[in-house]
Scaffold this active site. Structure first.
Site, PDB file in Angstrom:
ATOM      1  N   ASN A   9       0.877  -1.421   0.177  1.00  0.00           N
ATOM      2  CA  ASN A   9      -0.332  -0.080   0.220  1.00  0.00           C
ATOM      3  C   ASN A   9       0.952   1.223   0.469  1.00  0.00           C
ATOM      4  O   ASN A   9       1.249   2.061   0.959  1.00  0.00           O
ATOM      5  CB  ASN A   9      -1.047  -0.008   1.297  1.00  0.00           C
ATOM      6  CG  ASN A   9      -1.875   1.116   1.428  1.00  0.00           C
ATOM      7  OD1 ASN A   9      -1.763   1.672   0.259  1.00  0.00           O
ATOM      8  ND2 ASN A   9      -2.428   1.317   2.840  1.00  0.00           N
ATOM      9  N   TRP A  10       1.410   2.153  -0.920  1.00  0.00           N
ATOM     10  CA  TRP A  10       2.185   2.771  -1.438  1.00  0.00           C
ATOM     11  C   TRP A  10       1.464   4.582  -0.749  1.00  0.00           C
ATOM     12  O   TRP A  10       2.544   4.915  -0.755  1.00  0.00           O
ATOM     13  CB  TRP A  10       2.005   3.026  -2.702  1.00  0.00           C
ATOM     14  CG  TRP A  10       3.482   2.333  -3.116  1.00  0.00           C
ATOM     15  CD1 TRP A  10       4.173   1.137  -2.707  1.00  0.00           C
ATOM     16  CD2 TRP A  10       4.338   1.839  -5.057  1.00  0.00           C
ATOM     17  NE1 TRP A  10       5.029   0.391  -3.410  1.00  0.00           N
ATOM     18  CE2 TRP A  10       4.463   0.888  -4.669  1.00  0.00           C
ATOM     19  CE3 TRP A  10       3.383   2.539  -6.087  1.00  0.00           C
ATOM     20  CZ2 TRP A  10       5.317   0.225  -5.889  1.00  0.00           C
ATOM     21  CZ3 TRP A  10       3.867   1.659  -7.653  1.00  0.00           C
ATOM     22  CH2 TRP A  10       5.394   1.177  -7.159  1.00  0.00           C
ATOM     23  N   LYS A  11      -0.014   4.458  -0.358  1.00  0.00           N
ATOM     24  CA  LYS A  11      -0.458   5.349   0.432  1.00  0.00           C
ATOM     25  C   LYS A  11      -0.296   5.975  -0.896  1.00  0.00           C
ATOM     26  O   LYS A  11       0.128   5.993  -2.656  1.00  0.00           O
ATOM     27  CB  LYS A  11      -0.293   5.675   1.262  1.00  0.00           C
ATOM     28  CG  LYS A  11       0.277   4.595   2.250  1.00  0.00           C
ATOM     29  CD  LYS A  11      -0.302   4.808   3.324  1.00  0.00           C
ATOM     30  CE  LYS A  11      -0.081   3.184   4.673  1.00  0.00           C
ATOM     31  NZ  LYS A  11      -0.021   3.340   6.179  1.00  0.00           N
ATOM     32  N   HIS A  87     -10.169   1.541   4.542  1.00  0.00           N
ATOM     33  CA  HIS A  87      -8.400   1.484   5.490  1.00  0.00           C
ATOM     34  C   HIS A  87      -8.155   2.596   6.861  1.00  0.00           C
ATOM     35  O   HIS A  87      -9.209   3.728   5.957  1.00  0.00           O
ATOM     36  CB  HIS A  87      -7.653   1.975   4.340  1.00  0.00           C
ATOM     37  CG  HIS A  87      -6.257   2.605   4.946  1.00  0.00           C
ATOM     38  ND1 HIS A  87      -5.716   3.548   5.471  1.00  0.00           N
ATOM     39  CD2 HIS A  87      -4.858   1.481   5.615  1.00  0.00           C
ATOM     40  CE1 HIS A  87      -4.230   3.492   6.531  1.00  0.00           C
ATOM     41  NE2 HIS A  87      -4.085   1.916   5.676  1.00  0.00           N
ATOM     42  N   GLU A  89      -7.425   5.236   7.674  1.00  0.00           N
ATOM     43  CA  GLU A  89      -6.324   6.791   7.368  1.00  0.00           C
ATOM     44  C   GLU A  89      -7.422   7.025   6.792  1.00  0.00           C
ATOM     45  O   GLU A  89      -8.795   8.706   6.620  1.00  0.00           O
ATOM     46  CB  GLU A  89      -5.353   6.790   5.687  1.00  0.00           C
ATOM     47  CG  GLU A  89      -3.986   6.443   6.829  1.00  0.00           C
ATOM     48  CD  GLU A  89      -3.192   5.572   6.459  1.00  0.00           C
ATOM     49  OE1 GLU A  89      -3.414   5.423   5.439  1.00  0.00           O
ATOM     50  OE2 GLU A  89      -1.534   5.729   7.089  1.00  0.00           O
ATOM     51  N   GLU A 158      -5.632  -4.215  10.518  1.00  0.00           N
ATOM     52  CA  GLU A 158      -4.607  -3.257  10.666  1.00  0.00           C
ATOM     53  C   GLU A 158      -4.715  -2.168  11.951  1.00  0.00           C
ATOM     54  O   GLU A 158      -5.522  -1.629  12.220  1.00  0.00           O
ATOM     55  CB  GLU A 158      -4.135  -2.790   9.143  1.00  0.00           C
ATOM     56  CG  GLU A 158      -4.113  -2.608   8.313  1.00  0.00           C
ATOM     57  CD  GLU A 158      -3.475  -2.173   7.670  1.00  0.00           C
ATOM     58  OE1 GLU A 158      -2.083  -2.322   6.843  1.00  0.00           O
ATOM     59  OE2 GLU A 158      -4.243  -0.936   7.202  1.00  0.00           O
ATOM     60  N   GLY A 164       2.116   2.856  10.888  1.00  0.00           N
ATOM     61  CA  GLY A 164       2.560   3.504  10.912  1.00  0.00           C
ATOM     62  C   GLY A 164       4.141   4.519  11.875  1.00  0.00           C
ATOM     63  O   GLY A 164       4.287   5.782  12.077  1.00  0.00           O
ATOM     64  N   SER A 204       2.868  -1.779  10.787  1.00  0.00           N
ATOM     65  CA  SER A 204       4.261  -1.661  10.638  1.00  0.00           C
ATOM     66  C   SER A 204       5.243  -2.721  10.803  1.00  0.00           C
ATOM     67  O   SER A 204       6.118  -3.228  11.603  1.00  0.00           O
ATOM     68  CB  SER A 204       5.576  -1.178  12.581  1.00  0.00           C
ATOM     69  OG  SER A 204       4.409   0.147  12.290  1.00  0.00           O
TER      70      SER A 204
HETATM   71  P1  PGA Z   1       2.600   0.457   7.621  1.00  0.00           P
HETATM   72  O1  PGA Z   1       0.686   0.867   7.059  1.00  0.00           O
HETATM   73  O2  PGA Z   1       2.710  -0.685   7.108  1.00  0.00           O
HETATM   74  O3  PGA Z   1       3.502   1.590   7.530  1.00  0.00           O
HETATM   75  O4  PGA Z   1       2.173   0.096   8.951  1.00  0.00           O
HETATM   76  C1  PGA Z   1       0.077   0.027   6.758  1.00  0.00           C
HETATM   77  C2  PGA Z   1      -0.741  -0.009   6.563  1.00  0.00           C
HETATM   78  O5  PGA Z   1      -1.386   1.662   6.787  1.00  0.00           O
HETATM   79  O6  PGA Z   1      -1.159  -0.350   5.215  1.00  0.00           O
END
Ligand code: PGA
Length: 248
Positions: A9-11, A87, A89, A158, A164, A204
């Site tokens: 997931n490159w966001k 997600h 976010e 998640e 993150g 993470s």
């Molecule tokens: P992260 O993100 O590996 O940077 O914690 C995971 C995600 O948001 O899918």
């Protein structure tokens, strides 16, 4: 990539080494990549055949006057094979509700995309002892009628506090929640789909903690943010999964 998923997931980022260099390095790896919308076609065109390409989000409406949105049908037309929905976010930064996410899930299934549904508790819910109940509620809220037509839906656990932050859930926590997820799927989702749904972990994940996360055999893969922007780290995760699943 049957049953085992490693999804980048490159966001709102691109790999610093360059998209083509990253994709070229994936030649022999069974992985999936979710780039930002505008790079979707480029990634579909240049990724090796073994790389599954998908999107990070989709609209909760089929078409119409929804400025700035991209429909699940359009994603499929661009070559996407899967889409991430719900997600944290999207839920927390953009205020997406369970009901809105359920609409996205339904439209993704209608479009023939494989949904990757994200769920997970925040720190206060974990501290209060509600983590499993909260995840189970999120799955119940996503039990749309279209699930009956889905060939596969992936669940990504998640925890919000792990995304993150550099603070991953332990293998033990993940195993406990994965069992609760399978239980909730069995109660709220069509039986056949529930039985087959792969359960991933995200938050993470790095080459340093991947072995502990895989050790109990409860999860089928990972949704990865930070470590998915570096081909070496991402390939190390793919390698750890290959070793683990080869020995099962
Ligand atoms: P992260 O993100 O590996 O940077 O914690 C995971 C995600 O948001 O899918």
């Amino acid at each position: 990539m049957p049953n085992r998923y490693l999804i980048a997931n490159w966001k709102m980022n691109l790999p610093p080494e360059g998209m083509d260099a990253f994709l070229g390095a994936m030649e022999d790896a069974d992985v999936a990549v979710a780039p930002p919308y505008v790079y979707l076609k480029d990634v579909v065109t240049s990724a090796p055949k073994n790389v599954l390409v998908g999107a990070q989000n989709c609209a909760d409406q089929k078409s119409g006057a929804f400025t700035g949105e991209v429909s699940a049908d359009m994603l499929r037309d661009c070559g996407a094979r899967f889409v991430i929905v719900g997600h944290s976010e999207r839920r927390n930064v953009y205020g997406e509700s369970d009901a809105l996410i359920a609409r996205k899930l339904a439209l993704a299934i209608d479009a023939g995309l494989m949904p990757v549904l994200c769920i997970g508790e925040n720190q206060a819910q974990r501290d209060g002892g509600y983590a499993t109940a909260f995840c189970s509620d999120q799955l119940r809220a996503a039990a749309v009628p279209q699930l009956a037509n889905a060939s596969e839906v992936v669940i990504a656990y998640e925890p919000v506090w792990a995304i993150g932050t550099g603070r991953n859930a332990t293998g033990e926590m993940v195993a406990e929640i994965a069992a609760a997820i399978r239980d909730a799927l069995g109660r709220f989702w069509p039986a056949d789909l529930a039985r087959r749904a792969p359960v991933l972990y995200g938050g993470s994940v790095t080459p340093d903690n991947v072995d502990d996360l895989l050790a109990r055999g409860e999860i089928d893969g990972f949704l990865v943010g930070g470590a998915s922007l570096d081909s070496k780290k991402f390939l190390a995760l793919a390698g750890a999964m290959k070793t683990r699943f080869a020995t099962q």
